[in-house]
Design a protein around this motif. Sequence first.
Motif, PDB file in Angstrom:
ATOM      1  N   ARG A  92     101.004  25.240  37.540  1.00  0.00           N
ATOM      2  CA  ARG A  92     102.396  25.617  37.789  1.00  0.00           C
ATOM      3  C   ARG A  92     102.559  26.070  39.234  1.00  0.00           C
ATOM      4  NH1 ARG A  92     105.996  26.165  33.764  1.00  0.00           N
ATOM      5  NH2 ARG A  92     105.244  25.959  31.618  1.00  0.00           N
ATOM      6  N   THR A  93     103.667  25.676  39.800  1.00  0.00           N
ATOM      7  CA  THR A  93     104.095  26.220  41.088  1.00  0.00           C
ATOM      8  C   THR A  93     105.296  27.118  40.822  1.00  0.00           C
ATOM      9  OG1 THR A  93     105.670  24.451  41.561  1.00  0.00           O
ATOM     10  CG2 THR A  93     103.376  24.052  42.159  1.00  0.00           C
ATOM     11  N   GLU A  94     105.834  27.718  41.875  1.00  0.00           N
ATOM     12  CA  GLU A  94     107.021  28.548  41.688  1.00  0.00           C
ATOM     13  C   GLU A  94     108.207  27.707  41.224  1.00  0.00           C
ATOM     14  OE1 GLU A  94     107.828  30.663  45.238  1.00  0.00           O
ATOM     15  OE2 GLU A  94     105.981  31.866  45.159  1.00  0.00           O
ATOM     16  N   GLN A  95     108.179  26.403  41.555  1.00  0.00           N
ATOM     17  CA  GLN A  95     109.324  25.554  41.237  1.00  0.00           C
ATOM     18  C   GLN A  95     109.190  24.846  39.882  1.00  0.00           C
ATOM     19  OE1 GLN A  95     107.594  25.305  44.162  1.00  0.00           O
ATOM     20  NE2 GLN A  95     109.068  26.522  45.369  1.00  0.00           N
ATOM     21  N   ALA A  96     107.991  24.449  39.504  1.00  0.00           N
ATOM     22  CA  ALA A  96     107.885  23.594  38.316  1.00  0.00           C
ATOM     23  C   ALA A  96     106.449  23.547  37.817  1.00  0.00           C
ATOM     24  CB  ALA A  96     108.369  22.179  38.651  1.00  0.00           C
ATOM     25  N   ARG A  97     106.321  22.947  36.647  1.00  0.00           N
ATOM     26  CA  ARG A  97     105.002  22.665  36.088  1.00  0.00           C
ATOM     27  C   ARG A  97     104.573  21.262  36.517  1.00  0.00           C
ATOM     28  NH1 ARG A  97     104.459  21.804  29.753  1.00  0.00           N
ATOM     29  NH2 ARG A  97     105.194  19.738  30.411  1.00  0.00           N
ATOM     30  N   ILE A  98     103.285  21.125  36.827  1.00  0.00           N
ATOM     31  CA  ILE A  98     102.730  19.810  37.154  1.00  0.00           C
ATOM     32  C   ILE A  98     101.819  19.405  36.007  1.00  0.00           C
ATOM     33  CG2 ILE A  98     101.418  18.445  38.817  1.00  0.00           C
ATOM     34  CD1 ILE A  98     102.077  20.521  40.928  1.00  0.00           C
ATOM     35  N   ASP A  99     102.178  18.342  35.325  1.00  0.00           N
ATOM     36  CA  ASP A  99     101.380  17.899  34.186  1.00  0.00           C
ATOM     37  C   ASP A  99      99.996  17.455  34.629  1.00  0.00           C
ATOM     38  OD1 ASP A  99     103.435  18.375  32.399  1.00  0.00           O
ATOM     39  OD2 ASP A  99     104.239  16.333  32.564  1.00  0.00           O
ATOM     40  N   VAL A 132     106.992  16.239  43.616  1.00  0.00           N
ATOM     41  CA  VAL A 132     106.121  17.389  43.392  1.00  0.00           C
ATOM     42  C   VAL A 132     105.984  18.173  44.698  1.00  0.00           C
ATOM     43  CG1 VAL A 132     103.743  18.105  42.915  1.00  0.00           C
ATOM     44  CG2 VAL A 132     104.809  16.329  41.518  1.00  0.00           C
ATOM     45  N   ASP A 133     106.120  19.494  44.603  1.00  0.00           N
ATOM     46  CA  ASP A 133     105.768  20.387  45.709  1.00  0.00           C
ATOM     47  C   ASP A 133     104.391  20.957  45.408  1.00  0.00           C
ATOM     48  OD1 ASP A 133     108.153  20.308  47.375  1.00  0.00           O
ATOM     49  OD2 ASP A 133     109.151  21.254  45.657  1.00  0.00           O
ATOM     50  N   LEU A 134     103.425  20.576  46.219  1.00  0.00           N
ATOM     51  CA  LEU A 134     102.020  20.863  45.900  1.00  0.00           C
ATOM     52  C   LEU A 134     101.392  21.749  46.966  1.00  0.00           C
ATOM     53  CD1 LEU A 134      99.688  20.099  43.894  1.00  0.00           C
ATOM     54  CD2 LEU A 134      99.076  18.327  45.551  1.00  0.00           C
ATOM     55  N   PRO A 135     101.055  23.010  46.650  1.00  0.00           N
ATOM     56  CA  PRO A 135     100.299  23.829  47.602  1.00  0.00           C
ATOM     57  C   PRO A 135      98.800  23.535  47.483  1.00  0.00           C
ATOM     58  CG  PRO A 135     100.965  25.155  45.712  1.00  0.00           C
ATOM     59  CD  PRO A 135     101.494  23.769  45.467  1.00  0.00           C
ATOM     60  N   VAL A 136      98.175  23.225  48.609  1.00  0.00           N
ATOM     61  CA  VAL A 136      96.735  22.936  48.665  1.00  0.00           C
ATOM     62  C   VAL A 136      96.077  24.020  49.507  1.00  0.00           C
ATOM     63  CG1 VAL A 136      94.954  21.300  49.354  1.00  0.00           C
ATOM     64  CG2 VAL A 136      97.149  20.456  48.468  1.00  0.00           C
ATOM     65  N   SER A 137      95.199  24.801  48.875  1.00  0.00           N
ATOM     66  CA  SER A 137      94.519  25.901  49.577  1.00  0.00           C
ATOM     67  C   SER A 137      93.039  25.583  49.716  1.00  0.00           C
ATOM     68  CB  SER A 137      94.692  27.212  48.804  1.00  0.00           C
ATOM     69  OG  SER A 137      96.058  27.551  48.713  1.00  0.00           O
ATOM     70  N   ILE A 138      92.517  25.740  50.932  1.00  0.00           N
ATOM     71  CA  ILE A 138      91.107  25.457  51.222  1.00  0.00           C
ATOM     72  C   ILE A 138      90.485  26.704  51.840  1.00  0.00           C
ATOM     73  CG2 ILE A 138      89.482  23.928  52.391  1.00  0.00           C
ATOM     74  CD1 ILE A 138      91.698  21.842  52.560  1.00  0.00           C
ATOM     75  N   VAL A 139      89.306  27.087  51.328  1.00  0.00           N
ATOM     76  CA  VAL A 139      88.604  28.282  51.810  1.00  0.00           C
ATOM     77  C   VAL A 139      87.192  27.893  52.234  1.00  0.00           C
ATOM     78  CG1 VAL A 139      87.821  30.606  51.242  1.00  0.00           C
ATOM     79  CG2 VAL A 139      89.955  29.742  50.266  1.00  0.00           C
ATOM     80  N   PHE A 140      86.730  28.463  53.353  1.00  0.00           N
ATOM     81  CA  PHE A 140      85.402  28.189  53.891  1.00  0.00           C
ATOM     82  C   PHE A 140      84.607  29.489  53.986  1.00  0.00           C
ATOM     83  CE2 PHE A 140      88.491  25.295  55.738  1.00  0.00           C
ATOM     84  CZ  PHE A 140      87.930  24.048  55.502  1.00  0.00           C
ATOM     85  N   ARG A 141      83.297  29.351  53.931  1.00  0.00           N
ATOM     86  CA  ARG A 141      82.411  30.491  54.180  1.00  0.00           C
ATOM     87  C   ARG A 141      81.233  29.995  54.995  1.00  0.00           C
ATOM     88  NH1 ARG A 141      79.740  33.577  49.169  1.00  0.00           N
ATOM     89  NH2 ARG A 141      78.444  31.710  49.190  1.00  0.00           N
ATOM     90  N   ALA A 142      80.909  30.690  56.068  1.00  0.00           N
ATOM     91  CA  ALA A 142      79.804  30.301  56.948  1.00  0.00           C
ATOM     92  C   ALA A 142      78.925  31.516  57.200  1.00  0.00           C
ATOM     93  CB  ALA A 142      80.336  29.746  58.268  1.00  0.00           C
ATOM     94  N   ALA A 143      77.670  31.430  56.772  1.00  0.00           N
ATOM     95  CA  ALA A 143      76.754  32.564  56.929  1.00  0.00           C
ATOM     96  C   ALA A 143      75.634  32.285  57.922  1.00  0.00           C
ATOM     97  CB  ALA A 143      76.152  32.948  55.576  1.00  0.00           C
ATOM     98  N   PHE A 144      75.436  31.019  58.323  1.00  0.00           N
ATOM     99  CA  PHE A 144      74.426  30.655  59.311  1.00  0.00           C
ATOM    100  C   PHE A 144      73.036  31.159  58.895  1.00  0.00           C
ATOM    101  CE2 PHE A 144      78.508  31.006  61.487  1.00  0.00           C
ATOM    102  CZ  PHE A 144      78.609  29.778  62.113  1.00  0.00           C
ATOM    103  N   GLU A 145      72.626  30.778  57.688  1.00  0.00           N
ATOM    104  CA  GLU A 145      71.343  31.247  57.147  1.00  0.00           C
ATOM    105  C   GLU A 145      70.208  30.287  57.493  1.00  0.00           C
ATOM    106  OE1 GLU A 145      72.964  32.321  52.794  1.00  0.00           O
ATOM    107  OE2 GLU A 145      73.742  30.575  53.878  1.00  0.00           O
TER     108      GLU A 145
END
Length: 725
Positions: A92-99, A132-145
Motif C-alpha cells: 500500500r502507498t498513501e494513495q492506493a493499494r498495489i496488487d 501506479v505511484d511507486l516509492p522505491v527506497s534503497i539503503v546501503f551499508r559500507a564497513a570496509f572490512e
Amino acid sequence: MLKDRAPIEKAASLAGDIANAVVVKDGDLCFVCDPDGTVPLDGPHGFGLYYRDCRYLNGYEFELAGARPLCLVATAEDGYMAIFQLTNPECRTEQARIDRETIGIKWERLLDGTTPALHERLAFQNFGVDPVDLPVSIVFRAAFEDVFDVREPKPAGAGTRRPPRWRNGVLCFHYEGRDEIHRSLSVHCEPQPDVEDEAGATFYLRLAPQERREILLSLVVKESPDRCETEPHRYHQPNRGQMQARLRAASDAWLAREARLLSDSLVVNRVMEQSQRALHVLQSRLQDQSYFAAGVPWYVALFGRDSLITALQTLAYDPDIAAQTLRLLARHQGRREDRWREEEPGKILHELRTGEKARLGEIPHAPYYGTIDATLLFLILIGRHAAWTGRLDLFKELRSNIDAALAWMTDYGDVNGDGYLEYRRTSEQGLENQAWKDSKDAIVNVDGSLATPPIAPVEVQAYAYEAMTGMAELFRRAGERDRAERLSLDAADLRTRFNRDFWLDDKGCYALALQAGGKPAAVVSSNAGHVLWCGIADEAKARRVAECLMGESMFSGWGIRTLSADERRYNPMGYHLGTVWPHDNSLIAAGFRRYGYGQAAAQIFSGLLEAALRFDDHQLPELFCGFSRREYPVPVRYPVACHPQAWAAASIPYLIETILGLAPEAFENRLRIARPVLPEFVTFVELHGVRVGQAKVDLRFERSNGSITVCPLKIEGPLDLVIET
C-alpha cells in the motif's frame, strides 16, 4: 607481542550461509548476494562487494512502498553479469493499494573490474490497468572490512570510517585504513533521487499502465594512499550495452583460445561450457602474469596449491596460463627462514594477500608459506607442462627455482629426518594442517583423536615421487644424466619405503598420514587416490585402493567422500571429514585411469556431472555434503562453499581429458590415446584445438559396436597419434 594472536584456519567456521548466493566477478572485483540480488543489512554474513581483500559494501537492500520485492528468477551464468526478475508483494502507498505481481522488475548487474565499479540497471514496469505511484527506497551499508574479519567475525581494531554523506548528488562512503590506505565507495544515481537519506535514497516513480522506467546506479570503488584520489569525481553512467558486449567478447575470446568440446549430450556440453566460463571469471592478473584465483568470495587471491592444481587440470585446453602461474610463483619463492610466515628457502607460497591486515603484518599472508605440497606441485606442473609443450624453455628459465625447490625437499621438507616430507606449524597464526585438507580437525586417527605433529600426509609423499620422476625426465632431456639418475634412484627408494610404511593391509588402503613416532593415522580417506594419480602405488595395492574408494562407505553416488563413512570421525557435513570435493575426485579418477581402471574413472565423471546439473547454472561448488545419493536424490549443499571455485570448475575438463585417455608425448611429437571410455549416455565426443607441442589436433571419439573408436578430424603440424584400444 604475537602470542595472543589466534590461528587462522581455512575451515567451516565462516560467516553465514552462501550456498545459494549469486556471484559475479571481473578481475579483482566480485559481488556476492542473496538470490533476490540484495545484501542483508543485519547479521553476520559473507555477502557483499569485495575488492582486493576488502569488503566495501556489506549491506544493500531496497523496498517498494515499504515491502521487500519477491524474486522470480536469478542467474549469473556469464560470470561477469547477473540478471534478476522480481515482482511486488501486495503493498500500500498513501494513495492506493498495489496488487501482488503488478510491477515487474528486471535487475541487471554488471561488474567492471577495470574501473572498478558495479553497474546496476533496475527497470520497473507496470503490468496493471491503472497508473501506479511507486516509492522505491534503497539503503546501503559500507564497513570496509578485511576479508579475514568477514570470515572469522571477532572484535578487531579498525581505521576511521567517516559517516556516509551526500555531495553533489553522490552518496559517499570513506574509510581511512590503519595501513594508511584510503578506500571509498561512491554511489552515482540516474535519475537523481527524490529524497537523499543518510545512507540511501528514495525515488518516486509514477508508472502509467505498461509504462517502463529505469533507475541506473554505479557503485565506484577507489583505493589510494592519497585521500584526494579516493574522493568522488564527476561520473557519467556508462553505456551498459557496450560494456556487456565487451565483457562477452572477452569471455568468448577466452573460450576460443581453449580447446573446445562438442558431444551429443546437451548436459556434457552445458556443464563443460559453464566450467570454462567460470575459469575465465576466476582468471586474475598479478605483476603482468595470469593465474586462477582460488575461489569467490573467500579466496580471490593467488594460492600456491589451488592455482597450481587448476593450471594442471587445464593443461590439455590451454597450457599458457600454467607457464604464467609458474613464473608468478617463482618470483615469490621463499628465500629466507621466517617462522612467522613459515618461509624457507626454495618453498612455494601458500597464499598471498594484499588487504589491510596483511599490509599491517597482523596476519602472515604477505605472503604466507605454510604449505607442505605447493613446492612439489610446482615441480609437477613444470614436468607436465613440458610433456604437453615438448619444450625445455620454461625448465631452463626457471632452473634456479627448480634447484631451490628440490633443495627445499631435502633441507627443510623432512622435519624429523625419517625420509618423508612432513609439517609442523611454526607460526602462531599459521595453519595447523598444511596439506590440501588444511582444516584443524582434518587429520584424524581411528579413535577419533587428532594426529600429532609432525604429520606426513600420504598424498604428499606421492607428490614428492611424481616431482622427482618428472624432474629426472627433464634433467635427462637437458643432458644432465647424473642429476637425473640421482633423482630416479631417490624416487625408487621412496616408492619402496612408502609402500611398506603407509600400507594398511587390513583395510586395503593407504593410511591418511604418518604422525609423530611414525604412527599411522590408519583411516580410509580420499587422499589414497592421489597416490594412484602420481604412480607411486604398487600394482596390487592400486587395485585394492580402487576397490576401497569405490565401495559404499566411500563413494556416495555423486563422488568419493573425503573420509570413509565407517570411520569414527565421519561427518558428511564436515569440511574434510566426509564431504565430496570435485577436484579431489578428478585427481582420483586420473589415478584410476593411470592404473587401468577407466570404468571407475567414468563412474566418477558421471556422478559429478549429474551433481553439477543440480547446482545453480550447472556449476560445481568447492565441495558439497557427503550424504548418500540413495538417501537424498540431490547433492546436499555445503553452506559456505566457494562458487565459482577454481579447481572445482576445472574438474569436469580434467575428467574429460582423463576418460578420453589423453597422454601427451610432445617431445616425440606424439599424442597417445589410451583405452578411451565414454559414459553410457554419451555416443560421441569431439575435442577441437588440442595443442601438443607445435601441433593442433581435432579428435572424435565415438561409441560403435560396444567399443570406442577414435578418429582424427584435423591435424595441423607434426603429430603422430598412437591409439590403444
